[in-house]
Structure formats: structure tokens, C-alpha cells
Design a protein around this motif. Structure first.
Motif, PDB file in Angstrom:
ATOM      1  N   ALA A  89       4.371  17.540   0.769  1.00 31.73           N
ATOM      2  CA  ALA A  89       5.504  18.412   1.092  1.00 31.73           C
ATOM      3  C   ALA A  89       6.825  17.758   0.676  1.00 31.73           C
ATOM      4  N   ARG A  90       6.978  16.445   0.961  1.00 30.11           N
ATOM      5  CA  ARG A  90       8.209  15.751   0.601  1.00 30.11           C
ATOM      6  C   ARG A  90       8.411  15.734  -0.920  1.00 30.11           C
ATOM      7  N   ALA A  91       7.308  15.576  -1.675  1.00 29.57           N
ATOM      8  CA  ALA A  91       7.395  15.493  -3.137  1.00 29.57           C
ATOM      9  C   ALA A  91       7.362  16.857  -3.807  1.00 29.57           C
ATOM     10  N   ASN A  92       7.165  17.914  -2.981  1.00 29.32           N
ATOM     11  CA  ASN A  92       7.102  19.281  -3.495  1.00 29.32           C
ATOM     12  C   ASN A  92       5.960  19.442  -4.511  1.00 29.32           C
ATOM     13  N   VAL A  93       4.783  18.922  -4.128  1.00 27.71           N
ATOM     14  CA  VAL A  93       3.571  19.096  -4.930  1.00 27.71           C
ATOM     15  C   VAL A  93       2.447  19.515  -3.992  1.00 27.71           C
ATOM     16  N   SER A  94       1.321  19.898  -4.560  1.00 27.14           N
ATOM     17  CA  SER A  94       0.170  20.251  -3.732  1.00 27.14           C
ATOM     18  C   SER A  94      -0.487  18.983  -3.184  1.00 27.14           C
ATOM     19  N   ARG A  95      -1.265  19.143  -2.128  1.00 29.03           N
ATOM     20  CA  ARG A  95      -1.999  17.998  -1.570  1.00 29.03           C
ATOM     21  C   ARG A  95      -2.960  17.430  -2.608  1.00 29.03           C
ATOM     22  N   ALA A  96      -3.564  18.321  -3.417  1.00 25.06           N
ATOM     23  CA  ALA A  96      -4.511  17.877  -4.440  1.00 25.06           C
ATOM     24  C   ALA A  96      -3.829  16.975  -5.464  1.00 25.06           C
ATOM     25  N   THR A  97      -2.585  17.336  -5.846  1.00 27.73           N
ATOM     26  CA  THR A  97      -1.844  16.510  -6.802  1.00 27.73           C
ATOM     27  C   THR A  97      -1.506  15.153  -6.195  1.00 27.73           C
ATOM     28  N   ALA A 137       3.921  11.439 -15.586  1.00 31.13           N
ATOM     29  CA  ALA A 137       4.698  10.290 -15.110  1.00 31.13           C
ATOM     30  C   ALA A 137       5.771  10.706 -14.102  1.00 31.13           C
ATOM     31  N   ASP A 138       6.456  11.832 -14.361  1.00 34.41           N
ATOM     32  CA  ASP A 138       7.524  12.259 -13.453  1.00 34.41           C
ATOM     33  C   ASP A 138       6.969  12.642 -12.090  1.00 34.41           C
ATOM     34  N   THR A 139       5.863  13.381 -12.108  1.00 38.29           N
ATOM     35  CA  THR A 139       5.239  13.796 -10.849  1.00 38.29           C
ATOM     36  C   THR A 139       4.739  12.583 -10.086  1.00 38.29           C
ATOM     37  N   ARG A 140       4.107  11.649 -10.797  1.00 42.34           N
ATOM     38  CA  ARG A 140       3.607  10.434 -10.152  1.00 42.34           C
ATOM     39  C   ARG A 140       4.752   9.668  -9.478  1.00 42.34           C
ATOM     40  N   ALA A 141       5.868   9.535 -10.195  1.00 39.73           N
ATOM     41  CA  ALA A 141       7.007   8.809  -9.643  1.00 39.73           C
ATOM     42  C   ALA A 141       7.546   9.500  -8.390  1.00 39.73           C
ATOM     43  N   ARG A 142       7.571  10.844  -8.404  1.00 39.59           N
ATOM     44  CA  ARG A 142       8.089  11.599  -7.253  1.00 39.59           C
ATOM     45  C   ARG A 142       7.195  11.411  -6.025  1.00 39.59           C
ATOM     46  N   VAL A 143       5.876  11.456  -6.250  1.00 39.61           N
ATOM     47  CA  VAL A 143       4.926  11.279  -5.136  1.00 39.61           C
ATOM     48  C   VAL A 143       5.008   9.853  -4.594  1.00 39.61           C
ATOM     49  N   GLU A 144       5.079   8.855  -5.485  1.00 41.79           N
ATOM     50  CA  GLU A 144       5.150   7.464  -5.028  1.00 41.79           C
ATOM     51  C   GLU A 144       6.436   7.200  -4.255  1.00 41.79           C
ATOM     52  N   GLU A 145       7.534   7.842  -4.673  1.00 42.62           N
ATOM     53  CA  GLU A 145       8.794   7.695  -3.950  1.00 42.62           C
ATOM     54  C   GLU A 145       8.682   8.313  -2.557  1.00 42.62           C
ATOM     55  N   ALA A 146       8.013   9.475  -2.468  1.00 41.10           N
ATOM     56  CA  ALA A 146       7.803  10.117  -1.165  1.00 41.10           C
ATOM     57  C   ALA A 146       6.960   9.223  -0.261  1.00 41.10           C
ATOM     58  N   MET A 147       5.965   8.565  -0.814  1.00 42.23           N
ATOM     59  CA  MET A 147       5.118   7.656  -0.033  1.00 42.23           C
ATOM     60  C   MET A 147       5.944   6.509   0.537  1.00 42.23           C
ATOM     61  N   ARG A 148       6.841   5.941  -0.294  1.00 40.74           N
ATOM     62  CA  ARG A 148       7.681   4.847   0.174  1.00 40.74           C
ATOM     63  C   ARG A 148       8.655   5.316   1.264  1.00 40.74           C
ATOM     64  N   GLU A 149       9.243   6.477   1.048  1.00 37.59           N
ATOM     65  CA  GLU A 149      10.227   6.978   2.019  1.00 37.59           C
ATOM     66  C   GLU A 149       9.589   7.251   3.374  1.00 37.59           C
ATOM     67  N   LEU A 150       8.374   7.789   3.353  1.00 34.33           N
ATOM     68  CA  LEU A 150       7.704   8.166   4.604  1.00 34.33           C
ATOM     69  C   LEU A 150       6.883   7.027   5.205  1.00 34.33           C
ATOM     70  N   GLY A 151       6.687   5.954   4.439  1.00 36.25           N
ATOM     71  CA  GLY A 151       5.875   4.850   4.933  1.00 36.25           C
ATOM     72  C   GLY A 151       4.397   5.187   4.970  1.00 36.25           C
ATOM     73  N   TYR A 152       3.964   6.002   4.014  1.00 31.06           N
ATOM     74  CA  TYR A 152       2.566   6.420   3.991  1.00 31.06           C
ATOM     75  C   TYR A 152       1.674   5.240   3.602  1.00 31.06           C
ATOM     76  N   VAL A 153       0.568   5.074   4.352  1.00 24.59           N
ATOM     77  CA  VAL A 153      -0.434   4.034   4.075  1.00 24.59           C
ATOM     78  C   VAL A 153      -1.764   4.707   3.790  1.00 24.59           C
TER      79      VAL A 153
END
Length: 344
Positions: A18-26, A39-55
Motif C-alpha cells: 500500500a505504501r509503495a502503491n503496488v500490488s501485494r504480489a509485486t 528497477a523503479d518499482t523495486r526501489a519504491r518497494v524497498e524504500e517503503a520497507m525501510r520506512e515502515l521497518g518491515y522485516v
């Protein structure tokens, strides 16, 4: 914080999506390092993971995929620098595949090897790269087959029915003996230690064949101490035979480094009035003085080959057994010189 509050606050993959504005599958594809994600989508998802502290919950993923993404590596001796180089080759390939290596030392004992393999099984490794301990019986491989555990033999082999990554030891011995012969040496010893296994036999037979083909005595074989610190004290064994050698080929660089020190203690100058060749060409060959001439077996490459074979086996368990045998290369440095008469 109460347990229920912790549970409610746990960040999920859906939150990341939701934070990265992509589907859960992506988002899941990014976690699994899929090349299908841009690459752009990957970077957006990884940034969302860092911001939210996802493990990433590897344990839960393991249960879902029925794969642990771990690979066992079993070697017989962790004190030999050769095996550190072998491991670095394995890890480079396994790391790139998003997997982790679990390392164990068998101590070159079949009984300990059995225990180690049982522990590997209990930890759910996806497969194992093993340098079999001396005295390993063929029944060992039968047990691994019953467990359904993919296996790659490295450096030593028990059966042609299992993948094998190794080196052409006999060719390396021909290179070593040939180099010494070109310098005028005829009385060449071979220094060995340790238990008997396939690599031991192949090196012994390769040395003898290379000597016999030139009409040299193939039986100048000495056994030095298995304890590294005691190898220098074994140097005198070279000269107990009436037909004293002027050069020695060593089973491995551990022996070569030890004998180099022992020859120095006996008042000999390696590379001048006695010649010495190692086998494996570990990094220390460039460090000592004189620099050690050694047969390179490229342990890093062997490790890479073994890791790729295991990954291929995990992808396609029905592949026929394969053998990848690397050729050796003699690296000439300073520890050999023209024959200078009787050594002692």
C-alpha cells in the motif's frame, strides 16, 4: 507494550504494498528478488520497507515454499587455507542465489560426518556440498538418497552416480615433475600426509606415473607429520634414503610451507641447493620467501562449480550425474632451481 498491541502494530507485506502503491504480489516479487520487477518499482518497494521497518519472516516463507534457502557445506579440515578459498567460491554463488551457507567440519572422520549430516537434515538444508571424509562408505550416499537430500561431491569422490566438482590431480603432478625434470632433477621425492581418500590416491598415482614415464625412481615417497606445527621437523626424512633427492613435490601447500621452514633449519637454501613444489597454490604461496612454486587447483573456481551444480540439481532433480573436473596450472615462482648436486 501488551502482546495484542504488538500484534496489531506488526508491519505486513500488504502495508508495504500500500505504501509503495503496488500490488501485494509485486511486493512479494521484490522480496524474492525476482528479475520480473523493474528497477523503479523495486526501489519504491524497498524504500517503503525501510520506512515502515518491515522485516521479512524467513521462517514463515520457508513453511510456505517448503524450502529453507540454506545450503550445507561439509569440509574435513578448517585449518587448511585451501578450504577457506573453496568456501569463498561456494558462498559467492550461493549468496547471489539469495541463499545462505551453513558450514560444518567433519574432522575427516566418517562418524562425525554422519552426525553433521543428521544435523544438516534437521535444519532442513535444501542440499549439501561435501568433501567426503576419508573412509566414507558407499552406504553413506544411499542414506542421503533415502533422505531425498541433493548432494554434490567436491574434491574427493565416492561414486560416479553423484555430481562431482574436482580437479585433474594427475595432470598437476605431471606439470610439477616435468618442471623439475626440465631443471635437471632426477631424484625427486613426494611428501604426503593425512588419511587415504580419492584425491590422495590420484595424486600418488599421478606422481608415480610421471616419474615412471621419465625412467625416474617413482618410490621416493615420505610421510610427514599430520600436525602442521611438526612438519618442519619432518624435513630430515627426505635424506634418510641413500638415494637422496634434490627436489620434492608436496601433497599440498601446507606440507610445502612446513618443509620450506624445515629445510631452512637444516641449512639448505630452497630454490638454490634444494627445490620444492607445493600443490593447491593458496594465497600464502606468494607471501613466504622464497615465493613458493605451486600447482594451482583454483579452489575458488572449484567451489563455484560445486555451487552451480547444486543449484542446477535443486532446479532439476532428474538431471543425470555430472562431473566438472578443472585442469591445473603450475605457477612458477622462486622455490625451484637447476640441480646443484647432492642435497646433503
Amino acid at each position: 507494550m501488551p502482546f495484542e498491541d504488538k500484534k496489531k502494530s506488526r508491519v505486513t507485506l500488504l502495508d508495504v504494498a500500500a505504501r509503495a502503491n503496488v500490488s501485494r504480489a509485486t511486493a512479494s516479487l521484490v522480496i524474492r528478488k525476482s528479475p520480473l520487477v523493474g528497477a523503479d518499482t523495486r526501489a519504491r518497494v524497498e524504500e517503503a520497507m525501510r520506512e515502515l521497518g518491515y522485516v521479512y519472516n524467513m521462517g514463515a516463507a520457508r513453511l510456505r515454499a517448503e524450502r529453507s534457502h540454506t545450503v550445507g557445506v561439509v569440509v574435513p579440515n578448517l585449518t587448511n587455507p585451501f578450504f577457506a578459498e573453496l568456501l569463498s567460491g561456494i558462498e559467492s554463488v550461493i549468496d547471489a542465489a539469495g541463499m545462505v551457507v551453513i558450514l560444518a567440519n567433519s574432522g575427516d572422520l566418517a562418524e562425525r560426518q554422519d552426525m553433521v549430516m543428521q544435523r544438516m537434515r534437521e535444519h532442513g538444508v535444501d542440499g549439501v556440498i561435501i568433501c567426503p571424509a576419508a573412509a566414507t562408505e558407499p552406504e553413506f550416499l544411499g542414506r542421503m538418497a533415502e533422505w531425498g537430500l541433493p548432494l554434490v561431491q567436491a574434491l574427493r569422490h565416492i561414486s560416479d552416480d553423484i555430481d562431482y566438482a574436482g580437479v585433474n590431480y594427475a595432470a598437476g603432478m605431471r606439470e610439477a615433475v616435468g618442471h623439475l625434470a626440465s631443471l635437471g632433477h632426477r631424484r625427486i621425492a613426494f611428501a604426503v600426509h593425512g588419511p587415504v581418500h580419492s584425491a590422495y590416491l590420484e595424486r600418488i598415482e599421478g606422481f608415480r606415473d610421471a616419474m615412471f614415464s621419465r625412467g625416474f625412481d617413482p618410490d621416493l615417497i615420505i610421510r610427514v607429520s599430520d600436525q602442521t606445527a611438526q612438519i618442519p621437523g619432518s624435513a630430515h626424512l627426505l635424506f634418510e634414503n641413500p638415494d637422496k633427492p634434490t627436489a620434492v613435490v608436496c601433497f599440498n601447500d601446507v606440507i610445502a610451507l612446513g618443509l620450506s621452514a624445515g629445510l631452512h633449519d637444516l641449512g639448505l637454501k630452497v630454490g638454490e641447493n634444494f627445490s620444492l613444489i607445493g600443490f593447491d597454490d593458496v594465497a600464502e604461496a606468494e607471501v613466504i620467501r622464497p615465493r613458493l612454486t605451486s600447482v594451482s587447483t583454483a579452489p575458488v573456481t572449484i567451489g563455484e562449480n560445486a555451487a552451480r551444480m547444486l543449484l542446477d540439481r535443486l532446479t532439476d532433480p532428474l538431471l543425470p550425474p555430472r562431473r566438472v573436473v578443472k585442469e591445473t596450472q603450475l605457477h612458477i615462482r622462486q622455490s625451484c632451481g637447476p640441480i646443484a648436486g647432492p642435497a646433503l
